[in-house]
Design a protein around this motif. Sequence first.
Motif, PDB file in Angstrom:
ATOM      1  N   UNK A  59       0.814  -1.211   0.000  1.00 17.14           N
ATOM      2  CA  UNK A  59       0.000   0.000   0.000  1.00 17.14           C
ATOM      3  C   UNK A  59       0.851   1.267   0.000  1.00 17.14           C
ATOM      4  N   UNK A  60       1.977   1.219   0.719  1.00 16.29           N
ATOM      5  CA  UNK A  60       2.860   2.382   0.860  1.00 16.29           C
ATOM      6  C   UNK A  60       4.265   2.008   0.428  1.00 16.29           C
ATOM      7  N   UNK A  61       4.688   2.519  -0.710  1.00 14.31           N
ATOM      8  CA  UNK A  61       6.033   2.289  -1.207  1.00 14.31           C
ATOM      9  C   UNK A  61       7.011   3.087  -0.346  1.00 14.31           C
ATOM     10  N   UNK A  62       8.033   2.446   0.178  1.00 13.62           N
ATOM     11  CA  UNK A  62       9.030   3.131   1.002  1.00 13.62           C
ATOM     12  C   UNK A  62       9.623   4.317   0.239  1.00 13.62           C
ATOM     13  N   UNK A  63       9.842   4.150  -1.052  1.00 16.16           N
ATOM     14  CA  UNK A  63      10.454   5.180  -1.886  1.00 16.16           C
ATOM     15  C   UNK A  63       9.382   5.931  -2.680  1.00 16.16           C
ATOM     16  N   UNK A  64       8.284   6.274  -2.016  1.00 22.13           N
ATOM     17  CA  UNK A  64       7.169   6.939  -2.686  1.00 22.13           C
ATOM     18  C   UNK A  64       7.291   8.452  -2.685  1.00 22.13           C
ATOM     19  N   UNK A  65       6.194   9.086  -3.013  1.00 18.85           N
ATOM     20  CA  UNK A  65       6.120  10.537  -3.130  1.00 18.85           C
ATOM     21  C   UNK A  65       6.436  11.256  -1.813  1.00 18.85           C
ATOM     22  N   UNK A  66       6.333  10.550  -0.717  1.00 22.17           N
ATOM     23  CA  UNK A  66       6.535  11.113   0.617  1.00 22.17           C
ATOM     24  C   UNK A  66       8.002  11.153   1.048  1.00 22.17           C
ATOM     25  N   UNK A  67       8.931  10.719   0.197  1.00 22.20           N
ATOM     26  CA  UNK A  67      10.319  10.514   0.638  1.00 22.20           C
ATOM     27  C   UNK A  67      10.997  11.784   1.165  1.00 22.20           C
ATOM     28  N   UNK A  68      10.743  12.951   0.567  1.00 17.84           N
ATOM     29  CA  UNK A  68      11.339  14.181   1.107  1.00 17.84           C
ATOM     30  C   UNK A  68      10.758  14.489   2.479  1.00 17.84           C
ATOM     31  N   UNK A  69       9.453  14.335   2.609  1.00 17.52           N
ATOM     32  CA  UNK A  69       8.783  14.589   3.881  1.00 17.52           C
ATOM     33  C   UNK A  69       9.294  13.638   4.958  1.00 17.52           C
ATOM     34  N   UNK A  70       9.461  12.375   4.600  1.00 13.20           N
ATOM     35  CA  UNK A  70       9.945  11.379   5.554  1.00 13.20           C
ATOM     36  C   UNK A  70      11.380  11.671   5.978  1.00 13.20           C
ATOM     37  N   UNK A  71      12.176  12.202   5.072  1.00  9.53           N
ATOM     38  CA  UNK A  71      13.560  12.555   5.406  1.00  9.53           C
ATOM     39  C   UNK A  71      13.585  13.671   6.451  1.00  9.53           C
ATOM     40  N   UNK A  72      12.753  14.686   6.265  1.00 10.03           N
ATOM     41  CA  UNK A  72      12.650  15.772   7.247  1.00 10.03           C
ATOM     42  C   UNK A  72      12.162  15.200   8.579  1.00 10.03           C
ATOM     43  N   UNK A  73      11.168  14.323   8.525  1.00 13.68           N
ATOM     44  CA  UNK A  73      10.630  13.710   9.743  1.00 13.68           C
ATOM     45  C   UNK A  73      11.702  12.889  10.463  1.00 13.68           C
ATOM     46  N   UNK A  74      12.451  12.070   9.727  1.00 15.14           N
ATOM     47  CA  UNK A  74      13.527  11.283  10.333  1.00 15.14           C
ATOM     48  C   UNK A  74      14.539  12.196  11.025  1.00 15.14           C
ATOM     49  N   UNK A  75      14.899  13.272  10.335  1.00 23.34           N
ATOM     50  CA  UNK A  75      15.873  14.215  10.898  1.00 23.34           C
ATOM     51  C   UNK A  75      15.346  14.833  12.193  1.00 23.34           C
ATOM     52  N   UNK A  76      14.100  15.278  12.173  1.00 25.61           N
ATOM     53  CA  UNK A  76      13.540  15.903  13.372  1.00 25.61           C
ATOM     54  C   UNK A  76      13.347  14.893  14.503  1.00 25.61           C
ATOM     55  N   UNK A  77      13.029  13.655  14.164  1.00 26.65           N
ATOM     56  CA  UNK A  77      12.919  12.620  15.210  1.00 26.65           C
ATOM     57  C   UNK A  77      14.260  12.436  15.923  1.00 26.65           C
TER      58      UNK A  77
END
Length: 126
Positions: A59-77
């Motif tokens: 359902x959710x590709x790890x390398x999907x459209x959200x990858x930039x957002x997830x990178x920012x989220x990982x950094x802030x976490x």
Amino acid sequence: MNKLPRFKTSLIVEVGEESGKFILQQELIYYSAILGRDITVPEEFKTDFASIPWILRWLFNVNGKHRKSATVHDYLCENGKEERVTQAQTDAVFREAMRTEKVNPIKRYTMYLGVRAYQITKGLLK
């Protein structure tokens, strides 16, 4: 004047030596309207884009459209304390950034709920 949230740089990564990790080849800069400032993810930062359980990867590709957002989220976490950002703000920025990237609203909301549920569960288990 209200500034709109936006990514100021592109996401350029290379595959890391660790399985499932990507390494930024330049800074990723995101302006968050929620925080009212830029978030700069440094070059060489390692991300997995999204820690999606294998059972949901259809359902959710790890390398999907959200990858930039997830990178920012990982950094802030990892760096929220230094950035003076709470976990709730970190998760809200993730949702905001996904909206900026035009991630499907259902996927966006589901991914946001997933990270919030994880943080709540993690807090309960401490």
